[in-house]
Design a protein around this motif. Structure first.
Motif: not given
Length: 729
Positions: A447-450, A457-467, A491-493, A543-548
């Motif tokens: 599950k991914l919530d963005v 200035d072409n920056d993007v602020v992203i709220k990310v929630g990953l489960e 995780t949420a950031t 096991t490890e979860v990696v998000l790019l």
């Protein structure tokens, strides 16, 4: 009902099928070959002729309908492309072919209206550009706003409005009055009556003044104005006497008291409908009511339109306010990669000894007499000794790579996995016992919530929630119900990234390390020799979860020009009214009305002769505002002084090049010119394909001016070198 085929009937059926295939119309095969070679027109003609000869053939009719649909879709695409490129005659010819092909096509009327409107707007745009080159900013802006009222996103009209806003000072409003009111006048009155002042203005300018019955003509006026226009003099006098004006024709003005009742009586109102493309009509309504204080306003949420009824000055202010907020929302493409890296390893090594050793009578059960002890035997389970040598390892890489296009401040969700059913039973013991079962579903997987926020200035602020969750085991509950034990990592950031920057979020690790041993008690747990007395098993699971995540801005907010974001707003009582500022070279003074001292009118002064000729050279720059890629750009430089002017035209050599070969020794991106007194020169550049879809700037450098006496003079550049190169279609 089933009917058995007789022996020998199958060959008859095959022969009949071959006969029917041979009898098929040959036009079908030829039309199919033509369609494959993209010759839809020839295929349509062939099928039409064949269908006229065989009107009852269903295969021909079906093929003709398919061909007509394909040909109609291609004509629609051609019309849209030709209309966007401004090739109106070709678009009209394609529209006629579409009308002949399918008279019931629902887009025929819309295309006809758009083509006629586009041709009319192109003529208006050409006229507006000519008016801008001649310095008639008011007329150019009026024509451009007529275009944007019909087509809000028209690129040529929006660019022209931007150029007008840059060329027009902030304090300058549209001239409501004509040339007769722009004549220069000089007034000196002390304690004069209002009637005397306007009589002097009427004699000097041949303008008629009509007074409302409630205007006091004997009101005293003290005013000193030098070198101002008639329009400016009127605005100063009327503002000090609490009066207002209304234009009757090009040479007549009505003067009336500036009161609420008289405003309602004399001030004419205009009703206008504004169609919004991107902004929310409710929010725009609240803004317009707060800023412009409009009198009457109505909105239609279904059509996203707003109808306003107010004075022309207020409507002009509302149009600019709407243009500053009716902008497309930014969008971003989020490229997401989610990987679950899993590895497991199991090592089992050692000797497995028997778990039981027996001594007794083989094959006997129950009690055995001791007198038979000579027959007792020692025994162990077979096999007596087992060597275990086993090792397993595995790696898993689960990859999800979704691409999500999201609007600014909107939420997007991605779920990759499965839904597990969970049953719930309800037992009712009232009366007869009954059992009711219901099912619900539990989401398991990724599950991914963005939620992105795009900055200017072409920056993007992203709220990310990953489960990330997985099924561990199934649990049976009371009454046979089913439940599941779920393992989850989440995780949420919130992070801020540049356009195209990739951020890696990792560290969601599940590490399991187990060690077990089976064998002879005490001896099997020895560090090294224990493997000789038992089997030691080592288990390692990780096991490890990696998000790019990589944001790529598709469209950012196009900030309007300063002409739309900063503009005069009138007064608090009259929003959108014309500014009371007068020209900087004018002189004004308004005295207090104390005592009666006669009035001395001074007639309008003639325009003063220019003093100190050639004290400053004004070089005018004129550039073609918009061209297509590969087209030519005319750059005109001229001046009206008696000096000799030298300089260089500066441009980007990778985007523009001279239409003719430059003189030897010329640096790339520069063209030298020399103008004689009151001279003019036109330089021609060509827009290269690399400049398609870009806004370029053509400048002038290395300027110098030499007067008639050989003295150096300062040079001031007037004009905009902004150039827009259209994208190729």
């Amino acid at each position: 009902m089933t009917r058995n085929l007789r022996p020998g009937s199958l060959p008859l059926l095959l022969a009949a099928a071959l006969l029917l295939a041979a009898c098929a119309n040959p036009a079908l095969r030829q039309a199919e070959e033509l369609s494959r070679s993209n010759q839809l027109d020839q295929a349509h003609q062939l099928l039409s002729q064949a269908q006229q000869q065989s009107p009852a053939d269903p295969a021909l009719r079906a093929a003709l309908l398919r061909n007509r649909e394909q040909l109609g879709a291609r004509l629609v695409m051609q019309i849209e492309g030709l209309r966007a490129a401004g090739r109106w005659e070709e678009a009209r010819a394609a529209l006629q072919r579409l009308r002949e092909l399918d008279p019931q096509q629902p887009r025929l009327d819309g295309f006809a209206t758009e083509i006629a409107r586009g041709q009319r707007q192109e003529a208006k745009l050409l006229e507006a550009r000519q008016q801008l080159r001649e310095g008639r900013l008011a007329r150019a802006e009026t024509l451009a706003r007529e275009i944007t009222a019909e087509t809000p996103a028209h690129p040529g009209a929006r660019l022209l409005l931007s150029q007008i806003a840059q060329a027009k000072p902030l304090e300058t409003g549209l001239n409501e009055l004509g040339p007769a009111f722009q004549k220069p006048v000089t007034l000196e009155f002390r304690e004069a009556s209002l009637r005397q002042v306007f009589e002097a203005l009427a004699r000097s300018s041949n303008v008629n003044f009509v007074f409302d019955k409630d205007v006091r003509p004997d009101a005293k006026v003290t005013v000193f104005l030098r070198n101002v226009s008639l329009d400016e003099a009127m605005r100063v006098i009327l503002s000090t006497q609490q009066l207002d004006r209304k234009l009757l024709n090009d040479s007549s003005v009505l003067i009336f008291p500036n009161t609420q009742s008289k405003q309602r009586e004399h001030q004419e109102l205009v009703t206008k409908t504004l169609y919004l493309t991107n902004a929310d009509v409710k929010q725009v309504q609240a803004m317009v009511r707060t800023i412009a204080k409009v009198r009457d306003i109505h909105i239609d949420e279904r059509l996203n339109l707003m109808v306003i009824r107010d004075t022309p000055e207020v409507l002009r202010l509302v149009e600019k306010l709407v243009a500053s907020v009716d902008l497309p929302e930014p969008e971003v493409m989020l490229e997401v990669e989610v990987m679950e890296l899993a590895s497991d390893r199991v090592d089992a090594l050692g000797l497995q000894w028997p778990s039981e050793v027996q001594y007794g009578l083989p094959g006997a059960s129950g009690q055995v007499l001791l007198g038979l002890r000579d027959s007792f035997r020692a025994s162990v389970a077979n096999p007596a000794l087992v060597a275990t040598i086993r090792g397993t390892s595995g790696n898993a890489n689960l990859l999800a790579n979704p691409k999500i296009r999201v609007r600014n401040r909107d939420k997007a969700k991605v779920h990759i996995g499965q839904k597990l059913p969970v049953f719930t039973t309800t037992t009712n013991f009232t009366g007869s016992t009954s059992v009711a079962a219901s099912v619900s579903y539990l989401d398991v997987g990724l599950k991914l919530d963005v939620e992105p926020t795009i900055q200017l200035d072409n920056d993007v602020v992203i709220k990310v929630g990953l489960e990330v969750s997985n099924l561990i085991r199934q649990v049976t509950g009371p009454g046979g119900t089913t439940a599941y034990e779920i393992g989850t990592r989440q995780t949420a950031t919130s992070l801020r990234l540049n356009d195209g920057e990739t951020q890696i979020l990792a560290g969601l690790i599940n590490d399991e390390d187990r060690r077990s041993s089976t064998g002879v008690p005490g001896l099997s747990t020895m560090p090294v020799l224990g493997r000789l007395f038992g089997v030691q098993t080592d288990t390692r699971n990780k096991t490890e979860v990696v998000l790019l995540i990589t944001p790529r801005i598709v469209r950012n907010l196009a900030v309007p020009d300063v002409g739309l974001t900063q503009q005069p707003g009138g007064t608090d009582a009259l929003p959108g009214a014309y500014s009371s500022r007068i020209r900087s070279e004018a002189r004004a003074g308004v005295g207090l009305t104390s005592g009666a001292t006669g009035a001395r009118p001074v007639p309008a002064a003639a325009p003063q002769a220019a003093t100190a000729p050639d004290a400053e050279v004004q070089l005018k720059l004129d550039v073609t505002p918009q061209v297509a890629a590969g087209g030519t750009v005319s750059v005109t430089v001229r001046h009206d002084s008696g000096a000799t002017v030298k300089g260089e035209i500066e441009f980007d050599a990778s985007k523009l090049q001279p239409a003719q070969a430059a003189a030897g020794g010329a640096a790339p991106g520069r063209l030298a010119f020399e103008l004689s007194p009151r001279g003019e020169r036109v330089l021609v550049l060509r827009a290269l394909p690399a400049a398609a879809g870009q806004v370029l700037n053509i400048g002038v450098g290395a300027l110098s001016a030499t007067g008639a006496g050989g003295d150096a003079l300062p040079v001031r550049l007037d004009g905009s070198g902004m150039l827009t190169v259209e994208s190729g279609r």
